[in-house]
Design a protein around this motif. Structure first.
Motif, mmCIF file in Angstrom:
data_model
loop_
_atom_site.group_PDB
_atom_site.id
_atom_site.type_symbol
_atom_site.label_atom_id
_atom_site.label_comp_id
_atom_site.label_asym_id
_atom_site.label_seq_id
_atom_site.Cartn_x
_atom_site.Cartn_y
_atom_site.Cartn_z
ATOM 1 N N GLU A 1 9.436 7.176 5.691
ATOM 2 C CA GLU A 1 9.602 8.313 6.610
ATOM 3 C C GLU A 1 10.176 7.882 7.953
ATOM 4 O O GLU A 1 10.916 8.637 8.584
ATOM 5 N N LYS B 1 5.058 4.794 2.234
ATOM 6 C CA LYS B 1 5.506 6.153 2.559
ATOM 7 C C LYS B 1 5.844 6.257 4.050
ATOM 8 O O LYS B 1 6.874 6.820 4.436
ATOM 9 N N SER B 2 4.977 5.710 4.894
ATOM 10 C CA SER B 2 5.230 5.747 6.342
ATOM 11 C C SER B 2 6.518 5.004 6.683
ATOM 12 O O SER B 2 7.306 5.474 7.507
ATOM 13 N N ASP C 1 0.840 -1.192 0.000
ATOM 14 C CA ASP C 1 0.000 0.000 0.000
ATOM 15 C C ASP C 1 0.878 1.247 0.000
ATOM 16 O O ASP C 1 1.858 1.337 0.748
ATOM 17 N N GLU C 2 0.542 2.219 -0.834
ATOM 18 C CA GLU C 2 1.372 3.435 -0.957
ATOM 19 C C GLU C 2 1.545 4.164 0.369
ATOM 20 O O GLU C 2 2.636 4.622 0.694
ATOM 21 N N GLY C 3 0.472 4.274 1.124
ATOM 22 C CA GLY C 3 0.558 4.969 2.412
ATOM 23 C C GLY C 3 1.486 4.262 3.379
ATOM 24 O O GLY C 3 2.268 4.902 4.091
ATOM 25 N N LEU C 4 1.405 2.952 3.375
ATOM 26 C CA LEU C 4 2.275 2.169 4.257
ATOM 27 C C LEU C 4 3.732 2.285 3.811
ATOM 28 O O LEU C 4 4.632 2.457 4.640
#
Length: 69
Positions: A20, A16-17, A11-14
């Motif tokens: 980061e 990215k997190s 998942d893109e959000g995962l």
């Protein structure tokens, strides 16, 4: 130990997190697969035991009789 390349979707959000936070995605994926394999092996062992539970083995009682005090 030899390694094998593989590709998976994240998942893109995962992703990215993880980036980061400095999470090593390869190491995390490796650990996740390791944990999943161990859990699957334990489940298979439990299922096998349920299908074929241990029974009393008189061999050990007889073997103890062979021991001289």
């Amino acid at each position: 130990m030899a390694s094998s390349r593989t590709t998976f979707t994240l998942d893109e959000g995962l992703a990215k997190s993880a980036q980061e936070l400095g999470v090593n995605i390869s190491a995390a994926a490796r650990q996740g697969v390791t944990d999943a394999v161990r859990a699957a092996m334990a489940a298979a062992d439990r299922d096998a035991y349920r299908q074929h539970p241990e029974t009393a083995d008189t061999f050990w009682t007889e073997a103890e009789a062979w021991v001289q005090p």
